[in-house]
Design an enzyme around this catalytic site. Sequence first.
Site, PDB file in Angstrom:
ATOM      1  N   ASN A 155       0.798  -1.223   0.000  1.00 59.18           N
ATOM      2  CA  ASN A 155       0.000   0.000   0.000  1.00 59.18           C
ATOM      3  C   ASN A 155       0.833   1.277   0.000  1.00 59.18           C
ATOM      4  O   ASN A 155       0.327   2.330  -0.327  1.00 59.18           O
ATOM      5  CB  ASN A 155      -0.963   0.013   1.195  1.00 59.18           C
ATOM      6  CG  ASN A 155      -0.280  -0.322   2.493  1.00 59.18           C
ATOM      7  OD1 ASN A 155       0.351  -1.367   2.628  1.00 59.18           O
ATOM      8  ND2 ASN A 155      -0.381   0.572   3.460  1.00 59.18           N
ATOM      9  N   GLN A 194      -5.044  -3.584  -2.065  1.00 62.02           N
ATOM     10  CA  GLN A 194      -4.549  -2.617  -3.057  1.00 62.02           C
ATOM     11  C   GLN A 194      -4.590  -3.174  -4.476  1.00 62.02           C
ATOM     12  O   GLN A 194      -4.404  -2.442  -5.445  1.00 62.02           O
ATOM     13  CB  GLN A 194      -3.104  -2.222  -2.728  1.00 62.02           C
ATOM     14  CG  GLN A 194      -2.960  -1.387  -1.477  1.00 62.02           C
ATOM     15  CD  GLN A 194      -3.501   0.030  -1.623  1.00 62.02           C
ATOM     16  OE1 GLN A 194      -3.548   0.589  -2.713  1.00 62.02           O
ATOM     17  NE2 GLN A 194      -3.916   0.613  -0.520  1.00 62.02           N
ATOM     18  N   HIS A 216     -13.707   0.434  -0.124  1.00 67.09           N
ATOM     19  CA  HIS A 216     -13.366   1.861  -0.268  1.00 67.09           C
ATOM     20  C   HIS A 216     -12.054   2.099  -0.999  1.00 67.09           C
ATOM     21  O   HIS A 216     -11.714   3.233  -1.320  1.00 67.09           O
ATOM     22  CB  HIS A 216     -13.406   2.572   1.091  1.00 67.09           C
ATOM     23  CG  HIS A 216     -12.224   2.367   1.978  1.00 67.09           C
ATOM     24  ND1 HIS A 216     -11.190   3.263   2.057  1.00 67.09           N
ATOM     25  CD2 HIS A 216     -11.910   1.373   2.850  1.00 67.09           C
ATOM     26  CE1 HIS A 216     -10.298   2.842   2.955  1.00 67.09           C
ATOM     27  NE2 HIS A 216     -10.707   1.688   3.444  1.00 67.09           N
ATOM     28  N   CYS A 339      -2.347   5.176   7.940  1.00 70.03           N
ATOM     29  CA  CYS A 339      -2.394   4.729   9.330  1.00 70.03           C
ATOM     30  C   CYS A 339      -1.138   5.128  10.096  1.00 70.03           C
ATOM     31  O   CYS A 339      -1.146   5.151  11.320  1.00 70.03           O
ATOM     32  CB  CYS A 339      -2.560   3.220   9.394  1.00 70.03           C
ATOM     33  SG  CYS A 339      -3.696   2.611   8.164  1.00 70.03           S
TER      34      CYS A 339
HETATM   35  C1  LIG Z   1      -6.420   0.030   3.339  1.00 68.43           C
HETATM   36  C2  LIG Z   1      -5.743  -1.260   3.533  1.00 68.43           C
HETATM   37  C3  LIG Z   1      -6.166  -2.161   4.514  1.00 68.43           C
HETATM   38  C4  LIG Z   1      -7.270  -1.833   5.481  1.00 68.43           C
HETATM   39  O1  LIG Z   1      -8.531  -1.846   4.878  1.00 68.43           O
HETATM   40  P1  LIG Z   1      -9.754  -1.132   5.646  1.00 68.43           P
HETATM   41  O2  LIG Z   1     -10.953  -1.458   4.812  1.00 68.43           O
HETATM   42  O3  LIG Z   1      -9.436   0.320   5.653  1.00 68.43           O
HETATM   43  O4  LIG Z   1      -9.827  -1.729   6.997  1.00 68.43           O
HETATM   44  C5  LIG Z   1      -5.514  -3.371   4.626  1.00 68.43           C
HETATM   45  N1  LIG Z   1      -4.497  -3.692   3.804  1.00 68.43           N
HETATM   46  C6  LIG Z   1      -4.068  -2.858   2.846  1.00 68.43           C
HETATM   47  C7  LIG Z   1      -2.955  -3.288   1.956  1.00 68.43           C
HETATM   48  C8  LIG Z   1      -4.668  -1.614   2.675  1.00 68.43           C
HETATM   49  O5  LIG Z   1      -4.219  -0.791   1.733  1.00 68.43           O
END
Ligand SMILES: *Cc1c(COP(=O)(O)O)cnc(C)c1O
Length: 401
Positions: A155, A194, A216, A339
């Site tokens: 990510n 991702q 999302h 995060c």
């Molecule tokens: C955004 C993300 C998550 C978390 O997903 P949420 O729906 O926001 O809990 C987990 N892993 C990766 C690689 C992400 O980019």
Amino acid sequence: MKKTTVYFDNAATTRISGSVIAGIEPYLKEQYGNPSSLYSLGREGERAVARSREQVAAALGCDSREVYFTGGGSESNNWAISSAVKSWSNQSNRQSKSHIITSAFEHHAVLHVCESLDADITYLPVYENGVVRVEDLEKAIRPETSLVTVMYANNEIGTVQPIAEMGDFIADWNKKYAEKGSSKRCLFHTDAVQAVGNVDTAVKALKVDMLSLSAHKFHGMKGVGVLYVKKGVKLPPFILGGAQESNRRAGTENVAGIVGLGIAVEEAVQGLESKNAALLKKRGRIYNEVMKIAKTRLNGDLERRLSNNLNFSFEGIEGEALLLQLDLKGIAASSGSACTSGSLDPSHVLLALGLPHETAHGSLRLSMSRYTTDEEVDYLLEQLPPIVERLRAMSPIWHGS
Ligand SMILES: *Cc1c(COP(=O)(O)O)cnc(C)c1O
């Protein structure tokens, strides 16, 4: 100053697509029934959830009974990892502690779960290019390995991992044990949050047992996701209560979110090639221009990378300062993951690549989507270089090029 936001933070979250908004509206207004109810208002909710499950199954190339709706990517990861280890220790003949193999630069929703369990952990190195090697998995795997969990695409730096190759190796490993009459089985999970909408996520070719996704990140709503669980994998329930999701994930369904996820995933996997070609053009322009700035490095491999992601470090520059200056110009970008920004810790992803602390503090992640326009790219390329120059002029740690 530009009024509208020029959005280069699609790895953090994405705007909801118009068809998703139109598709979920009836479920917010008129079709509010509980899918478990017997009257027709409830049955329509139930049908809508079933329809979405079919859409996800089509996108992943799996059976709809292998699709479980969750509260997002983090929950899917928590479920997959904790359940794999739990079902391992539930098997009565296990004396030894179980063992998990993951990578050093997973999302925290993977790393923190692994660390919370009573299991040994091996972190596969990701090297300077940000890609794990199958040979390291071969060296790390042991008879007591209950789970391998490696993300499909990172990510922060967008590097794509050799999931299909790892899946091949794990399938062979399991076959060897099965031939000896053992019930031992190492499960393979990938956090594909991702990857969906950027690379092919047909689960059969990947040979994964479990796969996480989150709406999302591909123009659906926040707070809804999926865990794909291959038929035959014994998965203990995650949330206890009602009988929703085949008794494995209790709680009244987020009908609107689930409907939106179905529409969003269908759109995300459509025309992948042409979408990627368009993104690669934009990415190439940004890369070529930004690399003209002195003492700039690209973090992670350029080729084995999502078409929507670039991650740069500019020597002598604090990531936070850069983001604030970009924000003043209406540009939304990020430094590492959503995060970890807000904390002063350097990115664990960039540290895993072997970058020094100063560099791991000063990165800029630019992530695009199918809605990113050439005008937005133009604007970014007009604004970014002078900001870097100005910040360097003020920087106590910058000694010129
Ligand atoms: C955004 C993300 C998550 C978390 O997903 P949420 O729906 O926001 O809990 C987990 N892993 C990766 C690689 C992400 O980019």
